[in-house]
Structures are given as C-alpha cells and as structure tokens.
Enzyme design. Structure first.
Site, PDB file in Angstrom:
ATOM      1  CB  CYS A  97       0.328  -0.390  -2.229  1.00 33.05           C
ATOM      2  SG  CYS A  97       1.939  -0.865  -1.597  1.00 33.05           S
ATOM      3  N   GLY A  98      -0.209  -3.876  -2.233  1.00 24.50           N
ATOM      4  CA  GLY A  98      -0.516  -5.031  -1.386  1.00 24.50           C
ATOM      5  C   GLY A  98       0.200  -4.959  -0.048  1.00 24.50           C
ATOM      6  CG  HIS A  99       4.290  -3.202   0.951  1.00 25.87           C
ATOM      7  ND1 HIS A  99       4.428  -2.444  -0.201  1.00 25.87           N
ATOM      8  CD2 HIS A  99       4.676  -2.393   1.969  1.00 25.87           C
ATOM      9  CE1 HIS A  99       4.887  -1.248   0.120  1.00 25.87           C
ATOM     10  NE2 HIS A  99       5.050  -1.185   1.418  1.00 25.87           N
ATOM     11  CB  CYS A 244       5.639  -6.879  -5.177  1.00 27.73           C
ATOM     12  SG  CYS A 244       4.751  -5.540  -5.990  1.00 27.73           S
ATOM     13  N   GLY A 245       2.702  -7.339  -3.258  1.00 27.46           N
ATOM     14  CA  GLY A 245       1.346  -7.912  -3.303  1.00 27.46           C
ATOM     15  C   GLY A 245       0.721  -7.821  -4.678  1.00 27.46           C
ATOM     16  CB  THR A 246       0.171  -5.043  -7.067  1.00 26.77           C
ATOM     17  OG1 THR A 246       1.444  -4.408  -6.868  1.00 26.77           O
ATOM     18  CG2 THR A 246      -0.877  -4.309  -6.250  1.00 26.77           C
TER      19      THR A 246
HETATM   20  O1  PYC Z   1       3.000  -4.725  -2.435  1.00 23.11           O
HETATM   21  O2  PYC Z   1       1.761  -4.157  -4.155  1.00 23.11           O
HETATM   22  C1  PYC Z   1       2.751  -4.027  -3.449  1.00 23.11           C
HETATM   23  C2  PYC Z   1       3.721  -2.957  -3.788  1.00 23.11           C
HETATM   24  C3  PYC Z   1       3.676  -2.098  -4.850  1.00 23.11           C
HETATM   25  C4  PYC Z   1       4.794  -1.280  -4.754  1.00 23.11           C
HETATM   26  C5  PYC Z   1       5.485  -1.639  -3.641  1.00 23.11           C
HETATM   27  N1  PYC Z   1       4.815  -2.666  -3.059  1.00 23.11           N
END
Ligand code: PYC
Length: 323
Positions: A97-99, A244-246
């Site tokens: 999870c990036g965030h 969404c980081g990913t």
């Molecule tokens: O930021 O990767 C992210 C992420 C995945 C689900 C919610 N945020």
C-alpha cells in the site's frame, strides 16, 4: 464461523491515524496477537487464516470504516528494516500500500522513532525503502512493477466492451480509459458502479493477474487540464481518495512498456479528489522500480476499546449472520 468476544476485561489497541492525499491510514501499535511466521508473507497468511476477526475489529465499523486502510506495526523479519507492516482493509489483507507506507513513515516520525533519511520497511511482498524528507514529504521506492497483459478486452454488462491492461504495482490492477465519464468527486457513485461492473466482468471472464491472482483494483484513467487523473476502486468497494501508490506504480509500468515514460522522467498522478503523487521510475535488472512521493498528516491518536459483552466486538461483518 468466528466466536464473539468472551473476554472479561476490555481489550485495548493503541493506534495512530493519518491521511495521505485524503486517503486514511490507521497504524495499530500494539494490543493484537503475535502472528506466527518467520516472514511477513507467512504472518499475513496467519492473519487471514486465524486472526481475521482482529482485522475486522480494527478496520470495520463501529471502530473503523470501509474507506480506512489499517496496518499492524510488527517487528521486521528482514535485518536492517526499521519496521514491518501488514496492511489490510474492510475485506482482507492488501499486498502493498503506497499511501499507507507514506502514512506509516509519517507515523514513525511523529512517534520520534525515525529521522529524515532512508528507511527500509518489511512488507508481505518484499522490502520497500522509504525516504522521509526534511519537509515532511515521503518517497516510497516500491516493489518492481510490470505490465502483465496488454489490450485485454472484456464484455461488461451495462457498459459493453472495455479494453485495458493488467498490471502489477504491488497489487493487481486493471487499467482502462475512463472514456466520457467525469473523473471528479461529484461523479464517484457512477465511477464506482462502472469499476465494480468491470471487476465482476473480469472475474466472470477468467481474466487474472499472474498465477491466477484476482485483479482486485480497478483504475479508470483520464486527463484533467493536461494532468493524468485516476479513479481507483479498492477491493472492498471504497474508492481511493489518494492517487493510489500501487496504482500509480502500475500506470508507470504500462507507460514504460509503451515507451511513453523514460526512466527518471517525472509523472504526476492526480486522484479523483484532485490530490497528487509525484512518481518516476528507475530501470534495473530488466524491471521498472517505481518511486512515489506524497505527504501524510496525522489526524488522531488513541486506543480502540472492546468492552466485554459488546455484540460488535469484532466489527460489523457482512459474513456473520448468527449475531
Ligand atoms: O496507495 O497503494 C495504495 C493503495 C492501495 C489501496 C489503497 N491505497
């Protein structure tokens, strides 16, 4: 079927909440059982298999909500890591999870456990490195990202033929053009409906990530004033308030595969609420290594309490019908 709480004393779990570009993260510091396993991947499997009620207690209503992503702060299994983390949401564990990693680093700094600089974080999908900058921003060097399938078409009931790419950015994504749909906060109900239909159609058509993995994140993409904007629907049907980081990593992997983004070239990704991550990637050992930069802010710290006899000790779960 899991048992409701028989505890005679209140359970207490300390937590710190933050948001990253609008998307909330809850880091749980203590109060949960020790998970068996010598790697975080094993511990995550144990969480899913034997301790899923704890995930629900922390993340689901009445103590959490469907938008929240939570994480257990655990001792790292890999030497030199500053912390270990297992992310989950309202329906189950997340791979990466990036965030949430930006939220974790901000939380560790708030607790005085880390200083600006680079820190290694152990996760169930491998070690990621995160740099806390002097101004509070955090850069996450994510796991390698790649496009798994290009130009997949799927028939979506109520929509018609949808074409997109399947990519890994730490979670599995289906990335497709939002077409004529407005990518803004006023349109999230319609976007949620489209993305959910696409997700179900992918399942029905047997379109998966590598090794049959379910594609549990749908990313609708477009441009607003020349900047890339997305709408990402997460596994539990909540949309990501952050870019969404990913998902940004998966998008950069597709751009790299199409020769549209060079290593080191900056990429700005906006969320459906207009918040931004900056990204770029480095090319190493034949793979895209994405970096995502954003900022988190602490919103709360406290203790989750579960009183004896509480019928919602383990959260409100759609799969429990014998309450
Ligand atoms: O930021 O990767 C992210 C992420 C995945 C689900 C919610 N945020």
């Amino acid at each position: 079927m899991f048992q409701l709480s028989q505890a005679r004393v209140p359970r207490r779990l300390r937590f710190i909440d933050s948001h990253t570009a609008g998307e909330p993260t809850r880091i749980v510091l203590d109060g949960f059982p020790l998970l068996p396993g010598t790697t975080l991947a094993e511990q995550r499997r144990a969480l899913t298999r034997d301790f899923d009620a704890w995930r629900s207690l922390i993340n689901n209503e009445p103590r959490g909500n469907n938008v929240l992503v939570s994480a257990l702060l655990v001792p790292p299994c890999v030497p030199d890591c500053a912390a270990g983390v297992i992310f989950f949401n309202n329906v189950g564990p997340l791979n990466m999870c990036g965030h949430g990693t930006i939220g974790l680093i901000t939380t560790l700094a708030y607790l005085g456990q880390i200083e600006p600089g680079e820190h290694l974080i152990d996760t169930p999908v491998g070690v990621v490195s995160a740099t806390l900058h002097g101004d509070g921003r955090v850069s996450v060097q994510n796991v390698p990202a790649y496009r798994h399938r290009q130009d997949v078409t799927v028939q979506v009931p109520g929509i018609g033929e949808v074409r997109g790419d399947v990519a890994w950015g730490g979670n599995w994504f289906f990335l497709t053009d939002a077409g004529t749909q407005d990518l803004n906060i006023a349109n999230v109900e319609a976007l949620t409906d489209s993305a959910w239909r696409i997700r179900q159609a992918l399942v029905a058509a047997g379109v998966t990530g590598a090794d049959g993995a379910e594609i549990d994140h749908i990313e609708l993409l477009g441009q607003v004033d020349g900047v890339s904007r997305n709408f990402v629907l997460c596994p539990g049907k909540a949309y990501d308030r952050s870019p969404c980081g990913t998902g940004t990593s998966a998008k950069m992997a597709c751009l790299a595969a199409d020769g549209q983004l060079a290593p080191g070239q900056p990429w700005v990704q906006q969320s459906v609420i207009g918040t931004e991550f900056e990204g770029h990637y480095r090319w190493q050992d034949g793979a895209v290594h994405p970096t995502i930069t954003g900022q988190a802010f602490i919103t709360a710290e406290g203790t989750l309490i579960v009183q004896p006899g509480d019928p919602f000790a383990w959260g409100i779960r759609a799969d429990v019908v014998d309450r």
